[in-house]
Design a protein around this motif. Structure first.
Motif, PDB file in Angstrom:
ATOM      1  N   UNK A 143       3.698   1.528   6.117  1.00  0.00           N
ATOM      2  CA  UNK A 143       4.346   0.998   4.926  1.00  0.00           C
ATOM      3  C   UNK A 143       4.350   2.013   3.774  1.00  0.00           C
ATOM      4  N   UNK A 145       4.491   1.455   0.613  1.00  0.00           N
ATOM      5  CA  UNK A 145       3.600   1.047  -0.481  1.00  0.00           C
ATOM      6  C   UNK A 145       2.173   1.483  -0.167  1.00  0.00           C
ATOM      7  N   UNK A 146       1.783   1.374   1.089  1.00  0.00           N
ATOM      8  CA  UNK A 146       0.448   1.808   1.509  1.00  0.00           C
ATOM      9  C   UNK A 146       0.279   3.301   1.231  1.00  0.00           C
ATOM     10  N   UNK A 163      -8.321   7.234   7.333  1.00  0.00           N
ATOM     11  CA  UNK A 163      -8.569   5.943   6.709  1.00  0.00           C
ATOM     12  C   UNK A 163      -7.297   5.148   6.467  1.00  0.00           C
ATOM     13  N   UNK A 164      -6.133   5.823   6.489  1.00  0.00           N
ATOM     14  CA  UNK A 164      -4.897   5.114   6.164  1.00  0.00           C
ATOM     15  C   UNK A 164      -3.902   5.126   7.329  1.00  0.00           C
ATOM     16  N   UNK A 167      -5.435   3.876  11.104  1.00  0.00           N
ATOM     17  CA  UNK A 167      -5.643   2.431  11.207  1.00  0.00           C
ATOM     18  C   UNK A 167      -4.334   1.645  11.117  1.00  0.00           C
ATOM     19  N   UNK A 168      -3.453   2.112  10.239  1.00  0.00           N
ATOM     20  CA  UNK A 168      -2.203   1.388  10.067  1.00  0.00           C
ATOM     21  C   UNK A 168      -1.363   1.444  11.340  1.00  0.00           C
ATOM     22  N   UNK A 243      -9.461  -6.356  15.181  1.00  0.00           N
ATOM     23  CA  UNK A 243      -9.698  -7.721  14.731  1.00  0.00           C
ATOM     24  C   UNK A 243      -8.935  -8.006  13.443  1.00  0.00           C
ATOM     25  N   UNK A 244      -8.867  -7.002  12.558  1.00  0.00           N
ATOM     26  CA  UNK A 244      -8.171  -7.199  11.286  1.00  0.00           C
ATOM     27  C   UNK A 244      -6.704  -7.531  11.517  1.00  0.00           C
ATOM     28  N   UNK A 247      -6.207 -11.121  12.618  1.00  0.00           N
ATOM     29  CA  UNK A 247      -6.426 -11.983  11.467  1.00  0.00           C
ATOM     30  C   UNK A 247      -5.251 -11.950  10.508  1.00  0.00           C
ATOM     31  N   UNK A 248      -4.753 -10.739  10.269  1.00  0.00           N
ATOM     32  CA  UNK A 248      -3.628 -10.564   9.357  1.00  0.00           C
ATOM     33  C   UNK A 248      -2.407 -11.319   9.872  1.00  0.00           C
ATOM     34  N   UNK A 251      -2.832 -14.986   9.465  1.00  0.00           N
ATOM     35  CA  UNK A 251      -2.667 -15.356   8.062  1.00  0.00           C
ATOM     36  C   UNK A 251      -1.190 -15.378   7.687  1.00  0.00           C
TER      37      UNK A 251
ATOM     38  N   UNK B  85       0.815  -5.515   0.250  1.00  0.00           N
ATOM     39  CA  UNK B  85       1.032  -4.280   0.999  1.00  0.00           C
ATOM     40  C   UNK B  85       0.226  -3.130   0.413  1.00  0.00           C
ATOM     41  N   UNK B  86      -0.232  -3.300  -0.813  1.00  0.00           N
ATOM     42  CA  UNK B  86      -0.930  -2.207  -1.472  1.00  0.00           C
ATOM     43  C   UNK B  86      -2.420  -2.184  -1.122  1.00  0.00           C
ATOM     44  N   UNK B  88      -5.322  -2.356   1.726  1.00  0.00           N
ATOM     45  CA  UNK B  88      -5.320  -1.995   3.136  1.00  0.00           C
ATOM     46  C   UNK B  88      -5.917  -3.131   3.964  1.00  0.00           C
ATOM     47  N   UNK B  89      -5.114  -3.730   4.832  1.00  0.00           N
ATOM     48  CA  UNK B  89      -5.592  -4.920   5.547  1.00  0.00           C
ATOM     49  C   UNK B  89      -6.701  -4.625   6.556  1.00  0.00           C
ATOM     50  N   UNK B  90      -6.878  -3.332   6.907  1.00  0.00           N
ATOM     51  CA  UNK B  90      -7.924  -3.010   7.904  1.00  0.00           C
ATOM     52  C   UNK B  90      -9.274  -2.764   7.246  1.00  0.00           C
ATOM     53  N   UNK B  91      -9.336  -2.917   5.937  1.00  0.00           N
ATOM     54  CA  UNK B  91     -10.601  -2.693   5.247  1.00  0.00           C
ATOM     55  C   UNK B  91     -11.020  -3.954   4.519  1.00  0.00           C
ATOM     56  N   UNK B 131     -11.823  -9.798   4.267  1.00  0.00           N
ATOM     57  CA  UNK B 131     -10.626  -8.970   4.333  1.00  0.00           C
ATOM     58  C   UNK B 131      -9.617  -9.495   3.308  1.00  0.00           C
ATOM     59  N   UNK B 133      -6.563 -10.216   3.480  1.00  0.00           N
ATOM     60  CA  UNK B 133      -5.655 -11.280   3.948  1.00  0.00           C
ATOM     61  C   UNK B 133      -6.352 -12.620   4.095  1.00  0.00           C
TER      62      UNK B 133
END
Lengths: 256, 257
Positions: A143, A145-146, A163-164, A167-168, A243-244, A247-248, A251, B85-86, B88-91, B131, B133
Motif C-alpha cells: 500500500x 500509504x504504508x 519491518x515494512x 511483512x506486507x 496470524x495478523x 485477524x485483519x 475484522x 492503512x497508515x 501497520x497491521x502486522x505490528x 493489533x 485492526x
C-alpha cells in the motif's frame, strides 16, 4: 473441534475402505489387494529403510526448497522494488517459468552429474518461480500509504525492507511458498527416478522394475503421506507467521 | 516555524498537465495551530505531501525552521487520513508506536517511556499488545496520534485525520488535539474540509481556493484558548467566524465555476 476432525477424516477413510473392499478378491498382479499392500508397507518401510531411502530424499527436498525460497524471495524483493529491473527481467522470467523443470533433468545431469547436487538444482529450478513471481507481486502491491508513512517516520534502509515491505508482502509470499512445496515433492521424485542410488523415487522405480508390485504401491502411499504431512506442517507455520493477516481479514469481513 | 513560499505543483501525465497548486504562500509560527480549509478537491492533500517532503513541488519552496524541505524533514510527524492503512497491521500497537523511535536510535528505556506516555496521552493505556485492526476506527486514529506524539516532533501535520470517524468520536479527538497541542507546544498544521472543525481547533485559519489553488483568505480566530464543544460552538463569535469562513469558501467555489 472433534466434529471438524471427524469431517476431515471421513472421506479418506471411506476411500481407503472402498479400496480395501474392491481390491479384496483381486487376482490382478498389478493391482493387488490393499491388505497385501499394507503388509508390504510394514515390511518395506522399516526404520533402517526410512533412514537409507526417505531421509536422503527429505534432505534433498528441504535443501532445494529452502534454497529456492531464499533465492526467490531475495530476487523477488529486488525486482519488486526496482521498476527498471522489473521491466527488464519480467519477460525473461515468464519464459523461464514456462520451461517444465523435468525437461531439464537430463541437461542438468550433463554438468552437475548424478549426485545430490543435480537433484537439488532441479528442485531449486522448479520451485524458485512461484516464490519469485509471488514475491514480486506482493512487493508491488504494498500500500502506498504504508510506504509514505514509513518514509515520513524515517523508516528507511534495511528496516524498510524487513519491518515494512516483507511483512506486507508476507501473505502473497506464503502463497508462492505453498505452491513451491508441492512442486518440490514432484521434482524430488522425478529427479530420483532418472538417476540415483537411493531415495524414495529411486526405490519406487526399483520395485516396479523388479515386479515387487505391493512394495511399489506401498512406496506411493508413503509418498502421499509424506506430502500430506509436509503441507500440514506448512499450514501450521503459515498460520503462526500470518496470524495478523487472518485477524485483519476477519475484522474487514465484519466491518464490510 | 513553517514557511510556504510560492508553492506550485503541476501533475504531468503524458502531454496533459493538471495544475493542482498555483501559488501558495503562508507561514505557521512556531507553536501555532493553523487550520487549512478549502473546498473538496482543492489540493489540500497535495499541499500536505509537499510540506512533508513526500512530493517534490514544481516551483516555490517549503522551509521548516529555516531549512528547505527536500525529503521528510526530521522533527516532523504526519497523521494521515487513512488510519486503517497508515498503521501497520502486522505490528501490535506498541510496535507501531515504537518503530519510528527505533529508527531514530532512541535508547530502549527511553523508548518504553515515550510509548507509555504517548499511549497514556491519547487514552489508550492497556492496548499495547493489541493489533490495530482489533480496535475501533477512533481508537486506531488515536494510535496514529500516539505514534506522532511519541516521535517528539516540533511540527505536526494532520491530513483530514477525522474525516473517516463518526461525529461523537470526532468531537473527542478534536479536544484531544487541542489538549496535546497546548501541552506539547508543537507547531500544528491541521488540514480539513470541515469549516466548523477548522474554526473550533485553530488559532488561525487559512482558506484555500478551488484548484488551481491559491490562498483565498486568512483569519485569526480570536476565541478564548480554553475551548469546549458545548460553549465554544454556541459562542456568537464562533458563529461569526464560521460564517466568514463559509462565505469565503463559497466565493472560492463560485470563482472556480
Amino acid at each position: 473441534m472433534i466434529r471438524r476432525i471427524a469431517y476431515a477424516l471421513a472421506l479418506p477413510l471411506l476411500l481407503f475402505g472402498g479400496w480395501w473392499v474392491l481390491s479384496a478378491g483381486s487376482e490382478s498382479f498389478y493391482a493387488p489387494p490393499l491388505s497385501e499392500i499394507l503388509t508390504a508397507f510394514g515390511n518395506t518401510w522399516t526404520l533402517s529403510a526410512l533412514r537409507s531411502d526417505v531421509l536422503p530424499s527429505l534432505l534433498r527436498l528441504l535443501s532445494g526448497y529452502l534454497l529456492a525460497a531464499v533465492i526467490g524471495i531475495g530476487l523477488g524483493l529486488a525486482i519488486g522494488v526496482n521498476r527498471r529491473l522489473r521491466f527488464t527481467v519480467e519477460p525473461v522470467l515468464e519464459l523461464f517459468r514456462a520451461v517444465p523443470p523435468p525437461v531439464l533433468v537430463p541437461v542438468i545431469m550433463l554438468f552437475a552429474g548424478i549426485g545430490d547436487g543435480m537433484k537439488v538444482i532441479v528442485i531449486v529450478f522448479g520451485c524458485v518461480w512461484p516464490v519469485l513471481l509471488n514475491t514480486v507481486e506482493g512487493v508491488r502491491a504494498v500500500d502506498g500509504v504504508v510506504l509514505e508513512t514509513a518514509r515520513s517516520y524515517g523508516v528507511t534502509g534495511p528496516a524498510r525492507i524487513t519491518r515494512v515491505i516483507l511483512p506486507s508482502a508476507g501473505p502473497q509470499i506464503a502463497a508462492g511458498l505453498r505452491q513451491a512445496l508441492s512442486i518440490a515433492i514432484i521434482l524430488m521424485v522425478i529427479s530420483e527416478m532418472f538417476a540415483a542410488s537411493n531415495g524414495l523415487g529411486f526405490t519406487i522405480v526399483q520395485f516396479q522394475r523388479s515386479f515387487a508390485i505391493p512394495e511399489m504401491w506401498s512406496g506411493i502411499i508413503l509418498l502421499g503421506l509424506l506430502g500430506f504431512a509436509l503441507s500440514l506442517l506448512f499450514r501450521l507455520a503459515e498460520r503462526r507467521a500470518l496470524r495478523w493477516y487472518e485477524g485483519l481479514r476477519a475484522a474487514q469481513r465484519r466491518a464490510g | 516555524m513553517l514557511e510556504v513560499t510560492g508553492l506550485k505543483k503541476v501533475y504531468r501525465s503524458g502531454n496533459r498537465e493538471v495544475e493542482a497548486l498555483r501559488d501558495l504562500t503562508f507561514t505557521v509560527d512556531t507553536g501555532d495551530l493553523v487550520c487549512l480549509v478549502g473546498p473538496s478537491g482543492c489540493g489540500k492533500t497535495t499541499l500536505l505531501r509537499c510540506i512533508s517532503g513526500l512530493l517534490e513541488p514544481t516551483g516555490g519552496d517549503v522551509r521548516v525552521d529555516g531549512k528547505a524541505v527536500s525529503g521528510p524533514p526530521p522533527g516532523m510527524a504526519v497523521v494521515f487520513q487513512e488510519y486503517g492503512r497508515s498503521l501497520f497491521p502486522w505490528m501490535s500497537v506498541r510496535d507501531n508506536v515504537e518503530l519510528p523511535l527505533k529508527q531514530k536510535k532512541v535508547a530502549r528505556p527511553r523508548r518504553a517511556e515515550l510509548v507509555a506516555e504517548a499511549l497514556d496521552a491519547v487514552g489508550l493505556t492497556g492496548t499495547e499488545s493489541a493489533y490495530p485492526w482489533q480496535l475501533s476506527g477512533g481508537m486506531q486514529q488515536r494510535v496514529a496520534i500516539a505514534r506522532a506524539v511519541a516521535y517528539e516532533p516540533r511540527t505536526l501535520l494532520m491530513d483530514e485525520p477525522f474525516a473517516a470517524v463518526d461525529a461523537q468520536t470526532r468531537a473527542d479527538l478534536e479536544d484531544l488535539v487541542r489538549a496535546l497541542w497546548q501541552r506539547l507546544k508543537v507547531t500544528v498544521l491541521f488540514v480539513t474540509h470541515d469549516i466548523d472543525e477548522a474554526v473550533y481547533l485553530g488559532r488561525r485559519v487559512v482558506m484555500l481556493s478551488s484548484s488551481p489553488t491559491v490562498v483565498q483568505d486568512e483569519l485569526v480566530i480570536d476565541l478564548p484558548a480554553e475551548r469546549d464543544q458545548l460553549h465554544t460552538r454556541a459562542d456568537p463569535r464562533f458563529v461569526e467566524l464560521r460564517t466568514h469562513v463559509y462565505e469565503q469558501i463559497q466565493l472560492a467555489k463560485k470563482a472556480a465555476a
